[in-house]
Design an enzyme around this catalytic site. Structure first.
Site, PDB file in Angstrom:
ATOM      1  N   CYS A   1      -0.427  -3.895  -4.816  1.00  0.00           N
ATOM      2  CA  CYS A   1      -0.851  -2.499  -4.991  1.00  0.00           C
ATOM      3  C   CYS A   1      -0.216  -1.541  -3.998  1.00  0.00           C
ATOM      4  CB  CYS A   1      -2.374  -2.420  -4.977  1.00  0.00           C
ATOM      5  SG  CYS A   1      -3.069  -3.226  -6.434  1.00  0.00           S
TER       6      CYS A   1
ATOM      7  N   ASP B   1      -7.098   0.107  -1.741  1.00  0.00           N
ATOM      8  CA  ASP B   1      -7.852  -1.074  -2.198  1.00  0.00           C
ATOM      9  C   ASP B   1      -8.422  -1.971  -1.099  1.00  0.00           C
ATOM     10  OD1 ASP B   1      -6.822   0.003  -4.487  1.00  0.00           O
ATOM     11  OD2 ASP B   1      -5.787  -1.786  -5.184  1.00  0.00           O
TER      12      ASP B   1
ATOM     13  N   LYS C   1      -8.713   3.202  -9.807  1.00  0.00           N
ATOM     14  CA  LYS C   1      -7.492   2.959 -10.580  1.00  0.00           C
ATOM     15  C   LYS C   1      -7.611   1.652 -11.364  1.00  0.00           C
ATOM     16  CE  LYS C   1      -4.937   0.981  -6.655  1.00  0.00           C
ATOM     17  NZ  LYS C   1      -4.646  -0.322  -7.214  1.00  0.00           N
TER      18      LYS C   1
HETATM   19  C1  C5J Z   1      -4.141  -5.343  -5.092  1.00  0.00           C
HETATM   20  C2  C5J Z   1      -4.107  -7.344  -6.425  1.00  0.00           C
HETATM   21  N1  C5J Z   1      -4.964  -4.375  -4.674  1.00  0.00           N
HETATM   22  N2  C5J Z   1      -3.384  -8.019  -5.546  1.00  0.00           N
HETATM   23  N3  C5J Z   1      -4.556  -6.098  -6.152  1.00  0.00           N
HETATM   24  O1  C5J Z   1      -3.091  -5.554  -4.537  1.00  0.00           O
HETATM   25  O2  C5J Z   1      -4.389  -7.843  -7.481  1.00  0.00           O
END
Ligand code: C5J
Length: 230
Positions: free
Chosen positions: A162, A24, A129
């Site tokens: 994540c 991400d 995802k």
């Molecule tokens: C991730 C989030 N990628 N913090 N998303 O950690 O909402």
């Protein structure tokens, strides 16, 4: 086998059966002016994980390692966005709404895509995802098993959300995970610290922790001509 100095003890891996998984690293989370900043976060805490991750990505590619990128986001029709996730936080501008970099966390929008520095190369799978974990409602496990991958080198954001969820999911599926501390980031320094501690506690309950310097030292032992794919 290569050996990376790590905690709670050295991590041994074969670059042919290990994948670099970058979680991400999306503009909306990492760059100034995105969704993360609109929520009141200091994005510099995430941005600082990008240069070491770029170095790790370059070295992994040079060693012929398999590389997978993930992105958190939803279909443009939001049919995969649970109402609970949409409602959470009572945000004025939330997932699916027009944001500073396009519709927030919607696939195909500018903010949803991966930062320029870590742009996926042709042939590197991108796993979209809808949840926090990269294994939930995705084909990541199939992709990794098809390729014979047993171990994951993990970078990305955010550490306690994540990255943690994915490492826990991977652990339950039988993968060994090595998290590179300077290549993961959190908006909350205390969560970064404790998130890293939790991974390596109790003899490595979810995996191992090292950093880009120690990982690059280990990978430098791969002869330049050798590719994990050959
Ligand atoms: C991730 C989030 N990628 N913090 N998303 O950690 O909402």
């Amino acid at each position: 086998m290569l050996i990376v100095q790590a905690e709670p003890y050295a991590f041994e891996f074969d670059p042919a059966t290990a994948a670099l998984v970058i979680i991400d690293m999306q503009r909306d989370f990492v760059y100034k002016g995105g969704f993360g900043e609109a929520l009141g976060n200091d994005t510099s805490l995430l941005l600082k994980a990008v240069p070491p991750t770029e170095r790790v990505l370059g070295a992994a590619r040079a060693a012929g390692m398999f590389v997978v990128h993930t992105r958190e986001g939803h279909r443009p029709d939001l049919a995969d966005l649970p109402q609970a996730k949409k409602r959470r936080g009572h945000l004025k501008v939330g997932i699916g709404d027009p944001g500073p970099m396009g519709r927030i966390l919607v696939r195909g929008e500018h903010g949803h895509d991966i930062v320029d520095e870590l742009k996926p190369a042709p042939g590197e799978p991108i796993v979209d995802k809808p949840g926090k974990g990269a294994f939930y409602a995705t084909d990541l496990d199939t992709i990794l098993r098809t390729r014979g991958i047993r171990q994951l080198i993990v970078c990305g954001v955010t550490t306690e959300v994540c990255v943690h969820t994915t490492v826990r999911e991977a652990n339950d599926r039988g993968y060994d995970c090595l998290v590179l501390e300077d290549c993961v980031g959190s908006y909350f320094p205390e969560f970064q610290a404790v998130g890293i501690k939790m991974i390596k506690a109790q003899g490595g309950i979810f995996g191992w922790v090292s950093d880009s310097t120690r990982f690059l030292e280990a990978l430098a032992k791969v002869p330049p001509a050798r590719s994990a794919r050959s």
